[in-house]
Structure formats: C-alpha cells, structure tokens
Enzyme design. Structure first.
Site, PDB file in Angstrom:
ATOM      1  N   LYS A  83      -4.040 -15.436   7.704  1.00  0.00           N
ATOM      2  CA  LYS A  83      -3.048 -14.275   8.320  1.00  0.00           C
ATOM      3  C   LYS A  83      -3.159 -14.533   9.906  1.00  0.00           C
ATOM      4  CE  LYS A  83      -3.039  -9.212   7.364  1.00  0.00           C
ATOM      5  NZ  LYS A  83      -3.828  -8.253   6.747  1.00  0.00           N
TER       6      LYS A  83
HETATM    7  O1  G3P Z   1      -2.624  -4.224   5.993  1.00  0.00           O
HETATM    8  C1  G3P Z   1      -2.982  -3.825   7.106  1.00  0.00           C
HETATM    9  C2  G3P Z   1      -3.734  -2.696   6.896  1.00  0.00           C
HETATM   10  O2  G3P Z   1      -5.075  -3.024   6.910  1.00  0.00           O
HETATM   11  C3  G3P Z   1      -3.489  -1.550   8.329  1.00  0.00           C
HETATM   12  O3  G3P Z   1      -3.473  -0.360   7.824  1.00  0.00           O
HETATM   13  O4  G3P Z   1      -3.989   1.900   7.645  1.00  0.00           O
HETATM   14  O5  G3P Z   1      -5.152   0.263   9.555  1.00  0.00           O
HETATM   15  O6  G3P Z   1      -2.683   0.996   9.453  1.00  0.00           O
HETATM   16  P1  G3P Z   1      -3.975   0.813   8.785  1.00  0.00           P
END
Ligand code: G3P
Length: 214
Positions: A83
């Site tokens: 990633k």
């Molecule tokens: O896959 C990306 C994710 O981990 C981000 O999620 O909820 O932190 O915006 P969030």
C-alpha cells in the site's frame, strides 16, 4: 464485488473469515499501531487467517525509500499487496514496483484525477476514501462513480477498492456503481446482515411452529 475487512484486529478478522464474509484484508499504519503488535508479526498472523490479498502500507515518503520498503513487504508472503500513498513519489514507486511484478494498492485517493494517474502508474488497486470525503461535506461516492466511468472509458485494469466505508449505504452504492472491491470495518460488515423484518419474521415462524407442535 469482493469484500475486504479494514482491520488490524486479528480476533475480528478471524471471526469475519469464519463467517465466510471476506476475500481479503486492508490495514493502515493507524490500524496496525492500534493492534499493539510488531507490524510484521501482525501481517504474518493475518496471512495465516485469510488466504487473499492483504494490504500492508509503507511508511516511507520518497520513491528511493518506498521501493525497497515495498520489496521487503512483498517478500513476507505471496498475498501481500504493497500500500503506497498517492503522492508524486508514491506514483513513481508504484511504477517501479509494478515493473517488478509487485502488487500495489494506492491509498489516500480523494479525486478521480488522482485515480487516473494511479492507473497509469500501473496500480493493482486504487483506494478512494469515501467516508473522509463525506466528512468534509463532499459526496464520496461520486468519486467512485467518476473513477468507474474513467477506468471503463480507457480500459484500465486497476481495481476500484472503495475505502473509508462507514455504513451499509456506502456498501450498497459501491455495489450499484460496480466498485470491484469494498473494504469496511467489521462493524459495517456485521450491520449488512441484519434486517428487523428478518428477525421478526424468524420469531414468528418459530412461534407458529411451536404452537403447531402442541
Ligand atoms: O481503508 C482506509 C480506511 O482505513 C480509512 O478509514 O474510517 O479512517 O476514514 P477511516
């Protein structure tokens, strides 16, 4: 649509796997550090639970450093997807890693133009963060629609991995648009299975069955 779990918690990853819900796993530095485990130990543990793509993120920010870091991660296990953040140095690294046959997931994507550049660099997956766009009063799912259109216009094979999904509606919309993959926390995946009419209906079937037996 493939379903990945976005988590660094091996207990919930195991539970989701046992429920037959998931095709892969995504992690990020925040989720990995929350696990309290050594990063390599965490990723290796996940590889023992899920036999599918597992995203492990680099923490370098220059191509000269991202490339060897990504090569190192890819050597840990055949299912590792490296990633890489969507920054100019990241795209440079994606091109080099792709040329070496290493799979990449380009993360922190917030626009369709960024996604087009990631596809040109040869990314295996693009991760647009829909929830974080919603957080700033922008319609996250519109970016997924735009990317689907652009990738189909030009036949890019980069897979759209809808990320930062926070609700069953993100899931439904992603499937309608034709996102290749969605990654979501376990709480969202579990919420998808429930419907109050299912629970009420089952209760009624079982109580009718009991009555008939008397
Ligand atoms: O896959 C990306 C994710 O981990 C981000 O999620 O909820 O932190 O915006 P969030």
């Amino acid at each position: 649509m493939k379903i990945f779990i976005d988590s660094g918690d091996t207990n919930e990853i195991r539970e989701a796997q046992e429920m037959g819900l998931i095709d892969g796993v995504t992690t990020n530095p925040s989720l990995a550090s929350k696990s309290g485990k050594v990063f390599k130990d965490l990723i290796m543990e996940i590889t023992q639970i899920v036999d599918g793509p597992i995203s492990a993120e680099v923490v370098s920010t220059t191509a000269a450093e991202i490339i060897p870091e990504g090569e190192g991660l890819a050597k840990w296990h055949k299912n590792i997807v490296v990633k890489v953040p969507l920054i100019p140095e990241g795209l440079k690294a994606v091109k080099a890693l792709t040329a070496k046959g290493i799979k990449t997931n380009v993360t922190l994507c917030f626009s369709a133009s960024q996604a087009l550049l990631a596809a040109k660099a040869g990314a295996t997956y693009i991760s647009p963060f829909v929830g974080r766009l919603d957080d700033i009063s922008t319609e996250g799912m519109q970016v997924i629609r735009d990317i689907r259109l652009i990738y189909d216009n030009y036949g890019y094979e980069t897979q759209i991995l809808t990320a930062s999904a926070r609700s069953p509606m993100h899931f439904l919309e992603a499937a309608k648009i034709g996102s290749d993959v969605i990654t979501a926390p376990f709480s969202v995946l579990k919420a998808l299975m429930h419907h109050p009419l299912t629970d009420l209906g089952l209760q009624k079937f079982l109580s009718d069955w009991e009555k008939a037996k008397k």
